[in-house]
Design a protein around this motif. Structure first.
Motif, PDB file in Angstrom:
ATOM      1  N   HIS A  78       2.131  76.203  -7.305  1.00 38.25           N
ATOM      2  CA  HIS A  78       2.061  74.645  -7.844  1.00 38.25           C
ATOM      3  C   HIS A  78       2.738  75.310  -9.461  1.00 38.25           C
ATOM      4  CE1 HIS A  78       1.695  70.652  -9.273  1.00 38.25           C
ATOM      5  NE2 HIS A  78       1.658  71.595 -10.446  1.00 38.25           N
ATOM      6  N   HIS A  82       6.345  75.360 -11.588  1.00 37.70           N
ATOM      7  CA  HIS A  82       6.861  75.319 -12.457  1.00 37.70           C
ATOM      8  C   HIS A  82       7.561  76.567 -13.655  1.00 37.70           C
ATOM      9  CE1 HIS A  82       4.623  70.590 -12.743  1.00 37.70           C
ATOM     10  NE2 HIS A  82       3.550  71.831 -12.650  1.00 37.70           N
ATOM     11  N   GLU A 117       4.883  66.775 -10.988  1.00 33.31           N
ATOM     12  CA  GLU A 117       4.170  67.411  -9.918  1.00 33.31           C
ATOM     13  C   GLU A 117       4.268  67.508  -8.599  1.00 33.31           C
ATOM     14  OE1 GLU A 117       1.137  68.533 -11.293  1.00 33.31           O
ATOM     15  OE2 GLU A 117       3.118  68.631 -12.453  1.00 33.31           O
TER      16      GLU A 117
END
Ligand code: ZN
Length: 337
Positions: A78, A82, A117
């Protein structure tokens, strides 16, 4: 399925190709090529990323070392999202932990309002379970529970994350759910499936099982993971539309309503029946398969089950005959236009 691939998925696929990633692989090794990774006890937080796309600075990622290993892995994937996705810019992104076992609602509550997200999560899911690799595994298994278990072990991901991703690679007419303590924990379906998934949080009874859940399914597979029983069902895409019954559908409908001694408002019941058939018909047409009575019976069957307002009607032994007659009638009318 001809769906447009979201850009964050394409960025994950680029990383998969660049490093020739085939599960199982080490996410830590990959993210360390892009960032300084620190493992530390950071209560209430899954991960923190610092200096993302700051010129002349290497990003730093802090991973909560007290979280379960599978979760730390997902966090690393994750955070890499980003770092890689170009429009994810900032000096600091903190990812607040939303419970140990990532459940559907917890996840949605924490992330729904934050599009970045969701993008980082989709990036992570694609990195850990590359679509191309996944589509090679699907035809190797007839038993979807075995396929699911294989993906969970090979990719080292949670059963929930992999079920969502797997459903995107499976053919139409497949539903799944996880249940424990008589309650649906999470659920879903593959693209092009007419049936609704069982509602999260709703009551799941082992006494009624399996007859009360998708009793018209062609296959049911199950396995256990993390205290949950996970179920996969294959549903029929066509059902025979021929019957020897001489009554028309209106007569059968009346007979069933009398038989079940329906106590509610009969006009409303008929309205519900028509509404469900109408929605099944339009879903079926939108799917773009051959338009025929066999397909329409199957579509109706999928739409009718697991609906409280018509349960008694659906459980009547003549229900299938009703659908067969109704479907043939609709198809004949459509073709005569
Ligand atoms: Zn994040």
């Amino acid at each position: 399925m001809g769906l447009k691939i979201p850009p964050e998925i394409k960025f994950a696929q680029k990383i998969v190709r660049r490093h020739q990633l085939v599960p199982p692989f080490s996410v830590k090794e990959i993210i360390e090529k892009y960032a300084t990774v620190i493992f530390d006890d950071i209560p209430g937080v899954d991960g923190v990323s610092l200096n993302i796309k700051v010129p002349d600075k290497t990003p730093t990622v802090v991973v909560n070392s007290t979280a379960p290993k599978v979760r730390q892995r997902f966090t690393m994937a994750h955070e890499l999202g980003h770092i890689i996705i170009p429009w994810h810019i900032g000096t600091l992104i903190a990812d607040v932990a939303d419970g140990i076992e990532l459940s559907q609602s917890e996840h949605e509550a924490a992330y729904a309002y934050w599009e970045l997200e969701k993008e980082a999560n989709r990036f992570a899911a694609e990195l850990l379970m590359p679509q191309e690799w996944l589509s090679e595994q699907v035809p190797r298994y007839e038993n979807i529970a075995e396929l699911h278990e294989f993906v969970v072990k090979q990719c080292n991901v949670s059963a929930w994350t992999s079920a969502i991703k797997l459903a995107l690679s499976l053919p139409p007419h497949i539903v799944f759910c996880a249940e424990s303590n008589n309650e649906i924990q999470y659920s879903g379906r593959s693209e092009g499936t007419f049936a609704n998934p069982l509602l999260k949080g709703s009551f799941f009874s082992k006494d009624l099982f399996p007859d009360s859940y998708y009793p018209y399914s062609t296959d049911h597979y199950t396995w256990r993971s993390g205290g949950n029983n996970i179920h996969w069902w294959r549903l029929p895409s066509t059902i025979d539309s021929t019957t020897t019954d001489i009554r028309n559908w209106k007569k059968i409908q009346e007979d069933i309503i009398v038989d079940i001694s329906y106590s509610g408002n009969i006009t409303e019941l008929k309205h519900s029946l028509n509404g469900i058939i109408g929605s099944a018909n339009s879903m079926y047409m939108r799917l773009g398969d051959d338009y025929n009575a066999e397909g329409l019976v199957a579509a109706c069957m999928q739409r009718f089950h697991n609906r409280d307002e018509v349960t008694k009607f659906v459980e009547h032994p003549d229900f299938k005959i009703f659908l067969q007659k109704r479907a043939v009638d609709i198809i004949n009318k459509a073709l005569s236009k």
